[in-house]
Design a protein around this motif. Structure first.
Motif, PDB file in Angstrom:
ATOM      1  N   GLU A   1       0.675  -1.271   0.018  1.00 29.37           N
ATOM      2  CA  GLU A   1      -0.069   0.107  -0.024  1.00 29.37           C
ATOM      3  C   GLU A   1       0.900   1.327   0.256  1.00 29.37           C
ATOM      4  OE1 GLU A   1      -2.605  -0.358   3.407  1.00 29.37           O
ATOM      5  OE2 GLU A   1      -3.948  -1.998   2.423  1.00 29.37           O
ATOM      6  N   GLU A   2       2.015   1.156   0.481  1.00 29.10           N
ATOM      7  CA  GLU A   2       2.914   2.344   0.793  1.00 29.10           C
ATOM      8  C   GLU A   2       3.474   2.533  -0.679  1.00 29.10           C
ATOM      9  OE1 GLU A   2       6.963   3.674   2.790  1.00 29.10           O
ATOM     10  OE2 GLU A   2       5.985   2.046   3.847  1.00 29.10           O
ATOM     11  N   MET A   3       3.926   1.514  -1.367  1.00 23.35           N
ATOM     12  CA  MET A   3       4.521   1.722  -2.689  1.00 23.35           C
ATOM     13  C   MET A   3       3.374   2.233  -3.588  1.00 23.35           C
ATOM     14  SD  MET A   3       6.736  -1.690  -2.953  1.00 23.35           S
ATOM     15  CE  MET A   3       7.292  -1.322  -4.689  1.00 23.35           C
ATOM     16  N   LYS A   4       2.150   1.763  -3.475  1.00 27.58           N
ATOM     17  CA  LYS A   4       1.096   2.027  -4.299  1.00 27.58           C
ATOM     18  C   LYS A   4       0.802   3.813  -4.111  1.00 27.58           C
ATOM     19  CE  LYS A   4      -1.472  -2.254  -4.861  1.00 27.58           C
ATOM     20  NZ  LYS A   4      -2.595  -3.058  -4.602  1.00 27.58           N
ATOM     21  N   ALA A   5       0.941   4.032  -3.015  1.00 32.04           N
ATOM     22  CA  ALA A   5       0.738   5.458  -2.464  1.00 32.04           C
ATOM     23  C   ALA A   5       1.617   6.513  -3.134  1.00 32.04           C
ATOM     24  CB  ALA A   5       0.353   5.509  -0.973  1.00 32.04           C
ATOM     25  N   ARG A   6       3.036   5.899  -3.053  1.00 27.82           N
ATOM     26  CA  ARG A   6       4.077   6.724  -3.489  1.00 27.82           C
ATOM     27  C   ARG A   6       3.976   6.783  -5.032  1.00 27.82           C
ATOM     28  NH1 ARG A   6       7.935   3.510  -2.085  1.00 27.82           N
ATOM     29  NH2 ARG A   6       8.169   4.277   0.031  1.00 27.82           N
ATOM     30  N   GLU A   7       3.738   5.705  -5.573  1.00 27.51           N
ATOM     31  CA  GLU A   7       3.401   5.840  -7.107  1.00 27.51           C
ATOM     32  C   GLU A   7       2.393   6.642  -7.686  1.00 27.51           C
ATOM     33  OE1 GLU A   7       3.163   1.653  -8.146  1.00 27.51           O
ATOM     34  OE2 GLU A   7       5.179   1.198  -8.045  1.00 27.51           O
ATOM     35  N   LYS A   8       1.270   6.573  -6.770  1.00 24.43           N
ATOM     36  CA  LYS A   8       0.235   7.482  -7.011  1.00 24.43           C
ATOM     37  C   LYS A   8       0.404   8.719  -6.955  1.00 24.43           C
ATOM     38  CE  LYS A   8      -4.631   8.509  -5.783  1.00 24.43           C
ATOM     39  NZ  LYS A   8      -5.684   8.051  -4.862  1.00 24.43           N
ATOM     40  N   GLN A   9       1.165   9.424  -5.749  1.00 19.44           N
ATOM     41  CA  GLN A   9       1.927  10.792  -5.721  1.00 19.44           C
ATOM     42  C   GLN A   9       2.664  11.376  -6.754  1.00 19.44           C
ATOM     43  OE1 GLN A   9       0.672  12.611  -3.087  1.00 19.44           O
ATOM     44  NE2 GLN A   9       2.072  14.353  -3.979  1.00 19.44           N
ATOM     45  N   GLU A  10       3.584  10.378  -7.107  1.00 20.06           N
ATOM     46  CA  GLU A  10       4.466  10.430  -8.262  1.00 20.06           C
ATOM     47  C   GLU A  10       3.719  10.913  -9.489  1.00 20.06           C
ATOM     48  OE1 GLU A  10       7.346   7.541  -8.461  1.00 20.06           O
ATOM     49  OE2 GLU A  10       8.574   8.249  -6.578  1.00 20.06           O
ATOM     50  N   ALA A  11       2.741  10.179  -9.906  1.00 13.31           N
ATOM     51  CA  ALA A  11       2.031  10.394 -11.017  1.00 13.31           C
ATOM     52  C   ALA A  11       1.357  11.521 -10.814  1.00 13.31           C
ATOM     53  CB  ALA A  11       0.919   9.126 -11.218  1.00 13.31           C
ATOM     54  N   GLU A  12       0.671  11.888  -9.870  1.00 14.21           N
ATOM     55  CA  GLU A  12       0.077  13.404  -9.492  1.00 14.21           C
ATOM     56  C   GLU A  12       0.998  14.457  -9.706  1.00 14.21           C
ATOM     57  OE1 GLU A  12      -3.154  15.747  -9.069  1.00 14.21           O
ATOM     58  OE2 GLU A  12      -3.090  13.419  -9.111  1.00 14.21           O
ATOM     59  N   ASP A  13       2.094  14.403  -9.265  1.00 15.14           N
ATOM     60  CA  ASP A  13       3.284  15.499  -9.262  1.00 15.14           C
ATOM     61  C   ASP A  13       3.572  15.557 -10.868  1.00 15.14           C
ATOM     62  OD1 ASP A  13       3.038  15.773  -6.588  1.00 15.14           O
ATOM     63  OD2 ASP A  13       4.964  14.600  -6.290  1.00 15.14           O
ATOM     64  N   ASP A  14       3.624  14.440 -11.574  1.00 21.45           N
ATOM     65  CA  ASP A  14       3.929  14.434 -13.123  1.00 21.45           C
ATOM     66  C   ASP A  14       2.746  15.249 -13.803  1.00 21.45           C
ATOM     67  OD1 ASP A  14       6.389  13.380 -12.628  1.00 21.45           O
ATOM     68  OD2 ASP A  14       5.708  11.400 -13.248  1.00 21.45           O
ATOM     69  N   ARG A  15       1.579  15.135 -13.326  1.00 17.93           N
ATOM     70  CA  ARG A  15       0.500  15.535 -13.955  1.00 17.93           C
ATOM     71  C   ARG A  15       0.162  17.103 -13.713  1.00 17.93           C
ATOM     72  NH1 ARG A  15      -2.329  10.747 -12.821  1.00 17.93           N
ATOM     73  NH2 ARG A  15      -3.173  11.503 -10.832  1.00 17.93           N
ATOM     74  N   ARG A  16       0.641  17.355 -12.392  1.00 17.37           N
ATOM     75  CA  ARG A  16       0.505  18.810 -12.123  1.00 17.37           C
ATOM     76  C   ARG A  16       1.584  19.533 -12.950  1.00 17.37           C
ATOM     77  NH1 ARG A  16       1.541  18.174  -7.052  1.00 17.37           N
ATOM     78  NH2 ARG A  16      -0.777  17.971  -6.654  1.00 17.37           N
ATOM     79  N   ARG A  17       2.833  19.044 -13.079  1.00 17.74           N
ATOM     80  CA  ARG A  17       3.945  19.800 -13.691  1.00 17.74           C
ATOM     81  C   ARG A  17       3.503  20.046 -15.076  1.00 17.74           C
ATOM     82  NH1 ARG A  17       7.429  16.553 -10.524  1.00 17.74           N
ATOM     83  NH2 ARG A  17       7.615  14.965 -11.805  1.00 17.74           N
ATOM     84  N   THR A  18       2.923  18.981 -15.655  1.00 16.89           N
ATOM     85  CA  THR A  18       2.384  18.971 -17.123  1.00 16.89           C
ATOM     86  C   THR A  18       1.424  20.173 -17.242  1.00 16.89           C
ATOM     87  OG1 THR A  18       2.965  16.719 -17.351  1.00 16.89           O
ATOM     88  CG2 THR A  18       1.300  17.734 -19.132  1.00 16.89           C
ATOM     89  N   ARG A  19       0.462  20.086 -16.464  1.00 13.15           N
ATOM     90  CA  ARG A  19      -0.453  21.239 -16.648  1.00 13.15           C
ATOM     91  C   ARG A  19       0.001  22.554 -16.206  1.00 13.15           C
ATOM     92  NH1 ARG A  19      -3.451  17.644 -13.181  1.00 13.15           N
ATOM     93  NH2 ARG A  19      -2.961  19.272 -11.365  1.00 13.15           N
ATOM     94  N   THR A  20       0.718  22.814 -15.216  1.00 22.26           N
ATOM     95  CA  THR A  20       1.742  24.121 -15.107  1.00 22.26           C
ATOM     96  C   THR A  20       2.390  24.519 -16.459  1.00 22.26           C
ATOM     97  OG1 THR A  20       1.728  23.408 -12.801  1.00 22.26           O
ATOM     98  CG2 THR A  20       3.340  25.422 -13.670  1.00 22.26           C
ATOM     99  N   GLY A  21       2.851  23.650 -17.093  1.00 25.09           N
ATOM    100  CA  GLY A  21       3.751  24.189 -18.454  1.00 25.09           C
ATOM    101  C   GLY A  21       2.719  24.649 -19.483  1.00 25.09           C
ATOM    102  N   PHE A  22       1.490  24.204 -19.748  1.00 28.25           N
ATOM    103  CA  PHE A  22       0.514  24.832 -20.625  1.00 28.25           C
ATOM    104  C   PHE A  22       0.176  26.127 -20.382  1.00 28.25           C
ATOM    105  CE2 PHE A  22       0.783  20.551 -22.297  1.00 28.25           C
ATOM    106  CZ  PHE A  22       0.835  20.648 -23.491  1.00 28.25           C
ATOM    107  N   GLN A  23      -0.304  26.278 -19.017  1.00 26.97           N
ATOM    108  CA  GLN A  23      -0.836  27.558 -18.484  1.00 26.97           C
ATOM    109  C   GLN A  23       0.160  28.744 -18.473  1.00 26.97           C
ATOM    110  OE1 GLN A  23      -2.387  26.517 -14.803  1.00 26.97           O
ATOM    111  NE2 GLN A  23      -3.936  25.175 -15.768  1.00 26.97           N
ATOM    112  N   LEU A  24       1.309  28.672 -18.424  1.00 27.06           N
ATOM    113  CA  LEU A  24       2.276  29.933 -18.245  1.00 27.06           C
ATOM    114  C   LEU A  24       3.457  29.653 -19.430  1.00 27.06           C
ATOM    115  CD1 LEU A  24       2.814  29.612 -14.460  1.00 27.06           C
ATOM    116  CD2 LEU A  24       1.073  31.182 -15.773  1.00 27.06           C
ATOM    117  N   PRO A  25       2.996  29.951 -20.603  1.00 30.33           N
ATOM    118  CA  PRO A  25       3.930  29.935 -21.809  1.00 30.33           C
ATOM    119  C   PRO A  25       4.635  31.158 -21.953  1.00 30.33           C
ATOM    120  CG  PRO A  25       1.688  30.216 -22.610  1.00 30.33           C
ATOM    121  CD  PRO A  25       1.465  29.914 -21.254  1.00 30.33           C
TER     122      PRO A  25
END
Length: 535
Positions: A446-470
């Motif tokens: 469960e800890e590994m799954k939570a870590r992977e989920k957090q990393e995936a969320e961080d990646d999505r957040r960085r991706t969204r930030t790159g399109f909004q502030l060109p």
């Protein structure tokens, strides 16, 4: 108390009519039978035999089915019929005395508990008693083998149940190692054990286990201790009674050494109400009793059965019983008449007696007696008045029983049950360890799954930030929305110079056209060249 008249040297006095009837102690290990209808005096005959053995220093064990035998621990009370019987047989020094006794009870209620362990019973005896088929017996044997291999102590019923549950759980694995293990067979064994457990077997299996030598004690004055087993409740649990007797006889046979013929037995057993023992008894029990009766004589042990009719005892056992006391039988039905005829035929005939007729005429306290004498041949049957007992007729009171138990030499050994670390506890710890490891593994996953989920969320957040502030990215890269811009200051200056050059050059060209001559054009080219070099 002085030695009473009814104790002869090497013999125990039973009674008298035309002559004194005695039991030769040297031949007492050839076993015996006390038979007769209800109320004819069988229990008193058992009591005077037990008194005689005790007085001679022979320990005794007897199952007290009705509670009457407990009175052997207390002195008798003067009664007219007892005094008259003593006078009738010329027992001049008749008196009253208590005998050393220890009270036992498988349930621990009216005596010290008797226990043994599951391991001591073993898979073979347990399988026979439970009447398991060959397949089920094989599974039970595998269970005991697994317990030995894995160091699992089998002490009580919960240990055996836990072991069988383990066998069922690991059936596939054990089949490859020990042989075929069927979960259906395990279930059948569990059901048989449940029946046994409901009859009170849980009280019988456990520790401390009985040391058979504690049945073979003598008192300080040299008399044999009489072990009285409270069996009134036990007889309501025939399976438990059977397993107890099967174990007890097996223990005696296996533990005691061969001694041959002794001056007196080392121990004498009385089984009261033996017809209850043999009725619907498992074949294994009957077979074991027959074997013990035939062979235990050489161990110095005598076995005596007390029952209503000789026909209650299997012929294979009856033929081994040399010392006999036959009380009255009633012949009201054809079946009763056949039983009387059979009983009469078991005695050595007496020309002076019609044995078959006398059996139906005997009064209370009278019996036909035939004992072994000389080289082991039975004596001629005699009609005999059984001597009165020296101990109390009837049971002890609750207070007397408690007092006797409080001063018992074995109370400190058996009264407190112990529960050692055994199979149940060991398997419970294994299950807890396994559960803890599984929980830890789940937590890690469960800890590994939570870590992977957090990393995936961080990646999505960085991706969204790159399109909004060109704009921030464009300025940092030197670009504008209109197109390309110079990446450095030098290129920017070059661009501005180029634009300035173009304006001046355009002005000069316009001037040259207006002059309209080649001289003018040459002059203009010269001026332009000078201007370029100046820049």
């Amino acid at each position: 108390m002085d030695e009473p008249q009814h104790i002869f040297i090497g013999r125990s006095f039973l009674g008298e009519d035309s002559r004194a009837e005695t039991l030769t102690l040297k031949l007492a290990n050839r076993h015996g039978l006390i038979a007769g209808a209800t109320g004819t005096g069988k229990t008193v005959s058992l009591q005077i035999l037990a008194e005689g053995f005790s007085a001679a220093g022979v320990p005794v064990f007897c199952a007290d089915v009705k509670g009457d035998l407990s009175g052997i621990a207390m002195p008798g009370v003067s009664k007219d019929f007892l005094e008259k019987r003593a006078r009738d047989i010329a027992l001049e020094d008749y008196g009253y005395d208590a005998f050393p006794a220890i009270f036992w009870d498988l349930f621990g209620e009216q005596g010290h508990p008797i226990r043994t362990t599951v391991s001591e019973i073993g898979p073979l005896l347990l399988s026979r008693l439970l009447e398991l088929n060959e397949t089920q017996e094989g599974v039970l044997t595998i269970a005991f083998e697994l317990a030995d291999d894995e160091g699992l102590l089998l002490l009580d019923m919960k240990d055996l149940r836990a072991l069988l549950a383990l066998v069922a759980e690991r059936a596939d694995e054990l089949t490859n190692t020990y042989g075929n293990v069927s979960k259906a067979s395990v279930g059948a064994i569990q059901r048989r054990l449940l029946i046994l457990e409901r009859q009170g077997a849980e009280a019988f299996f456990g520790e401390p286990a009985l040391d058979i030598r504690d049945f073979m004690r003598t008192s300080r004055d040299g008399r044999g201790v009489i072990n009285v087993l409270a069996a009134d409740k036990l007889m309501m649990s025939p399976k438990l009674y059977a397993i107890f007797l099967l174990w007890l006889l097996s223990e005696l046979f296996e533990e005691l050494p061969e001694v041959g013929d002794l001056p007196k037995p080392k121990l004498v057993f009385f089984f009261d109400e033996a017809h209850l023992l043999f009725n619907d008894a498992p074949p294994a029990l009957v077979e074991r009793i027959e074997q013990v009766v035939r062979l235990i004589r050489s161990k110095g042990v005598g076995v005596y059965f007390v029952t209503q009719s000789p026909s209650d005892v299997p012929d294979t056992v009856l033929s081994q019983l040399g010392n006999r006391i036959q009380h009255a039988l009633r012949a009201f039905t054809p079946r009763d008449q056949k039983a009387v005829r059979s009983a009469a035929q078991t005695f050595r005939p007496n020309p002076a007696l019609d044995t078959e007729q006398v059996i139906t005429e005997l009064g209370v306290g009278e019996a036909l007696v035939s004992t072994l004498e000389g080289k082991g041949a039975p004596s001629i049957v005699q009609r005999t008045l059984i001597r009165p007992p020296a101990s109390r007729l009837g049971p002890v009171t609750v207070e007397e029983r408690q007092e006797i138990m409080a001063s018992s030499p074995v109370g400190h050994l058996y009264d407190r049950m112990t529960d050692r670390d055994s199979a149940f506890e060991m398997l419970a710890r294994r299950a807890e360890d396994k559960l803890r490891l599984e929980e830890e593994q789940r937590a890690r996953e469960e800890e590994m799954k939570a870590r992977e989920k957090q990393e995936a969320e961080d990646d999505r957040r960085r991706t969204r930030t790159g399109f909004q502030l060109p704009d921030f990215d464009d300025r940092s890269s030197g670009r504008s929305r209109g197109g390309s811009v110079p990446r450095s200051g030098s290129r920017s200056r070059t661009s501005r110079s180029s634009r300035s050059d173009s304006v001046i050059e355009a002005g000069m060209k316009s001037a040259a056209r207006s002059l309209g001559s080649s001289l003018g054009r040459a002059l203009v080219r010269g001026i332009l060249g000078s201007i370029k070099r100046g820049f």
